[in-house]
Motif scaffolding. Sequence first.
Motif, PDB file in Angstrom:
ATOM      1  N   LYS A 198       1.804   8.874  35.079  1.00  0.00           N
ATOM      2  CA  LYS A 198       1.759   7.398  34.993  1.00  0.00           C
ATOM      3  C   LYS A 198       2.304   6.875  33.676  1.00  0.00           C
ATOM      4  O   LYS A 198       2.896   5.808  33.612  1.00  0.00           O
ATOM      5  CB  LYS A 198       0.319   6.918  35.182  1.00  0.00           C
ATOM      6  N   GLN A 199       2.085   7.606  32.585  1.00  0.00           N
ATOM      7  CA  GLN A 199       2.425   7.087  31.257  1.00  0.00           C
ATOM      8  C   GLN A 199       3.778   7.563  30.736  1.00  0.00           C
ATOM      9  O   GLN A 199       4.322   6.984  29.776  1.00  0.00           O
ATOM     10  CB  GLN A 199       1.338   7.441  30.243  1.00  0.00           C
ATOM     11  N   ARG A 200       4.354   8.611  31.329  1.00  0.00           N
ATOM     12  CA  ARG A 200       5.597   9.153  30.777  1.00  0.00           C
ATOM     13  C   ARG A 200       6.735   8.137  30.935  1.00  0.00           C
ATOM     14  O   ARG A 200       6.730   7.308  31.868  1.00  0.00           O
ATOM     15  CB  ARG A 200       5.961  10.469  31.460  1.00  0.00           C
ATOM     16  N   PRO A 201       7.734   8.218  30.070  1.00  0.00           N
ATOM     17  CA  PRO A 201       8.899   7.324  30.210  1.00  0.00           C
ATOM     18  C   PRO A 201       9.585   7.545  31.556  1.00  0.00           C
ATOM     19  O   PRO A 201       9.682   8.680  32.032  1.00  0.00           O
ATOM     20  CB  PRO A 201       9.807   7.759  29.057  1.00  0.00           C
ATOM     21  N   GLU A 202      10.041   6.457  32.168  1.00  0.00           N
ATOM     22  CA  GLU A 202      10.729   6.582  33.453  1.00  0.00           C
ATOM     23  C   GLU A 202      12.165   7.018  33.227  1.00  0.00           C
ATOM     24  O   GLU A 202      12.934   6.329  32.567  1.00  0.00           O
ATOM     25  CB  GLU A 202      10.695   5.240  34.203  1.00  0.00           C
ATOM     26  N   THR A 203      12.495   8.175  33.775  1.00  0.00           N
ATOM     27  CA  THR A 203      13.867   8.684  33.717  1.00  0.00           C
ATOM     28  C   THR A 203      14.227   9.241  35.075  1.00  0.00           C
ATOM     29  O   THR A 203      13.356   9.662  35.843  1.00  0.00           O
ATOM     30  CB  THR A 203      13.991   9.810  32.652  1.00  0.00           C
ATOM     31  N   HIS A 229       0.500  21.727  14.206  1.00  0.00           N
ATOM     32  CA  HIS A 229       1.299  20.534  14.505  1.00  0.00           C
ATOM     33  C   HIS A 229       2.436  20.949  15.435  1.00  0.00           C
ATOM     34  O   HIS A 229       3.205  21.864  15.132  1.00  0.00           O
ATOM     35  CB  HIS A 229       1.867  19.922  13.231  1.00  0.00           C
ATOM     36  N   TYR A 230       2.523  20.273  16.583  1.00  0.00           N
ATOM     37  CA  TYR A 230       3.540  20.586  17.585  1.00  0.00           C
ATOM     38  C   TYR A 230       4.571  19.459  17.636  1.00  0.00           C
ATOM     39  O   TYR A 230       4.209  18.290  17.735  1.00  0.00           O
ATOM     40  CB  TYR A 230       2.912  20.732  18.972  1.00  0.00           C
ATOM     41  N   LYS A 231       5.844  19.853  17.606  1.00  0.00           N
ATOM     42  CA  LYS A 231       6.927  18.881  17.761  1.00  0.00           C
ATOM     43  C   LYS A 231       7.886  19.405  18.832  1.00  0.00           C
ATOM     44  O   LYS A 231       8.508  20.456  18.670  1.00  0.00           O
ATOM     45  CB  LYS A 231       7.678  18.673  16.447  1.00  0.00           C
ATOM     46  N   LEU A 232       7.986  18.659  19.925  1.00  0.00           N
ATOM     47  CA  LEU A 232       8.870  19.020  21.024  1.00  0.00           C
ATOM     48  C   LEU A 232      10.166  18.224  20.888  1.00  0.00           C
ATOM     49  O   LEU A 232      10.135  16.994  20.800  1.00  0.00           O
ATOM     50  CB  LEU A 232       8.196  18.706  22.363  1.00  0.00           C
ATOM     51  N   ILE A 233      11.285  18.929  20.875  1.00  0.00           N
ATOM     52  CA  ILE A 233      12.594  18.287  20.717  1.00  0.00           C
ATOM     53  C   ILE A 233      13.382  18.460  22.009  1.00  0.00           C
ATOM     54  O   ILE A 233      13.644  19.588  22.447  1.00  0.00           O
ATOM     55  CB  ILE A 233      13.371  18.908  19.533  1.00  0.00           C
ATOM     56  N   TYR A 234      13.741  17.332  22.609  1.00  0.00           N
ATOM     57  CA  TYR A 234      14.523  17.362  23.845  1.00  0.00           C
ATOM     58  C   TYR A 234      15.168  15.998  24.035  1.00  0.00           C
ATOM     59  O   TYR A 234      14.941  15.066  23.265  1.00  0.00           O
ATOM     60  CB  TYR A 234      13.627  17.715  25.040  1.00  0.00           C
ATOM     61  N   PHE A 235      15.969  15.880  25.112  1.00  0.00           N
ATOM     62  CA  PHE A 235      16.555  14.595  25.462  1.00  0.00           C
ATOM     63  C   PHE A 235      15.501  13.676  26.083  1.00  0.00           C
ATOM     64  O   PHE A 235      14.395  14.121  26.428  1.00  0.00           O
ATOM     65  CB  PHE A 235      17.703  14.789  26.469  1.00  0.00           C
ATOM     66  N   ASN A 236      15.864  12.412  26.274  1.00  0.00           N
ATOM     67  CA  ASN A 236      14.954  11.465  26.938  1.00  0.00           C
ATOM     68  C   ASN A 236      15.066  11.653  28.453  1.00  0.00           C
ATOM     69  O   ASN A 236      15.645  10.833  29.164  1.00  0.00           O
ATOM     70  CB  ASN A 236      15.288  10.026  26.548  1.00  0.00           C
ATOM     71  N   HIS A 266       9.568  14.292  20.607  1.00  0.00           N
ATOM     72  CA  HIS A 266      10.762  13.764  19.939  1.00  0.00           C
ATOM     73  C   HIS A 266      11.943  13.809  20.895  1.00  0.00           C
ATOM     74  O   HIS A 266      12.441  14.883  21.234  1.00  0.00           O
ATOM     75  CB  HIS A 266      11.049  14.586  18.677  1.00  0.00           C
ATOM     76  N   ARG A 267      12.398  12.635  21.330  1.00  0.00           N
ATOM     77  CA  ARG A 267      13.479  12.531  22.308  1.00  0.00           C
ATOM     78  C   ARG A 267      14.747  12.071  21.614  1.00  0.00           C
ATOM     79  O   ARG A 267      14.776  10.990  21.030  1.00  0.00           O
ATOM     80  CB  ARG A 267      13.086  11.572  23.433  1.00  0.00           C
ATOM     81  N   ILE A 268      15.783  12.886  21.716  1.00  0.00           N
ATOM     82  CA  ILE A 268      17.027  12.562  21.032  1.00  0.00           C
ATOM     83  C   ILE A 268      18.038  11.963  22.014  1.00  0.00           C
ATOM     84  O   ILE A 268      17.964  12.192  23.222  1.00  0.00           O
ATOM     85  CB  ILE A 268      17.635  13.805  20.341  1.00  0.00           C
ATOM     86  N   SER A 269      18.972  11.212  21.477  1.00  0.00           N
ATOM     87  CA  SER A 269      20.027  10.625  22.310  1.00  0.00           C
ATOM     88  C   SER A 269      21.179  11.618  22.458  1.00  0.00           C
ATOM     89  O   SER A 269      21.338  12.544  21.651  1.00  0.00           O
ATOM     90  CB  SER A 269      20.539   9.332  21.690  1.00  0.00           C
ATOM     91  N   GLN A 270      21.984  11.397  23.485  1.00  0.00           N
ATOM     92  CA  GLN A 270      23.174  12.234  23.666  1.00  0.00           C
ATOM     93  C   GLN A 270      24.113  12.106  22.462  1.00  0.00           C
ATOM     94  O   GLN A 270      24.781  13.071  22.082  1.00  0.00           O
ATOM     95  CB  GLN A 270      23.912  11.826  24.955  1.00  0.00           C
TER      96      GLN A 270
END
Length: 199
Positions: free
Chosen positions: A192-197, A3-10, A32-36
């Motif tokens: 194409k599918q990743r969140p736009e940032t 099981h892989y969990k990636l933790i970073y900002f959005n 897993h995208r965390i807020s500031q």
Amino acid sequence: MPHYKLIYFNMRGRAEIIRYLFAYLDIQYEDHRISQDDWPTVKQTVPFGKIPILEVDGVPLHQSLAIGRFLAREAGLAGKTELEQCQVDAIIDTLDDFMSRFPWAEKKKDIKDQMFNELLTHDAPSLLQDLDLYLGKKDWFVGNSVTWADFYWDICSTTLLVLKNDLLDKHPKLVALRKNVQSIPVISDWIKQRPETRM
């Protein structure tokens, strides 16, 4: 399968190379995208107080490029020989050295703008010239097939083009390399599918 969990900002940032490699490997993971706002709390719980972190069955791995090498070996993208692996690492480290010089966390806008402008107008051209010469007439930076160095170039150059959209106008071969990476179906699908940032 672990099981892989990636933790970073959005944002793309330092985690995007990991996401590219997961896309290439067709491995499911928790992005897993965390807020500031949540960062001060999360910071106390992760090794060395930095992200991205990749948890593998709960075991935390830190340093984005170390994680990248781990996944690139699994994906067959680290280089076909030890010599190629060194060449791949050298390109990645060269790109990372440059990207790390940007004062991303600088709070004073005038200082930040001045430093960004200096890097983009005075330092980037020589780096791009060197990368252009290294690439030569090849389709990929190292060997005769894609490696994670090519992925890292696409990721870094995407950010650089946000900052200065004409940066690659004199480097059609480096633009072509971006297109080669982005035309890999699984990478194209991820883009194409990743969140736009912005970054």
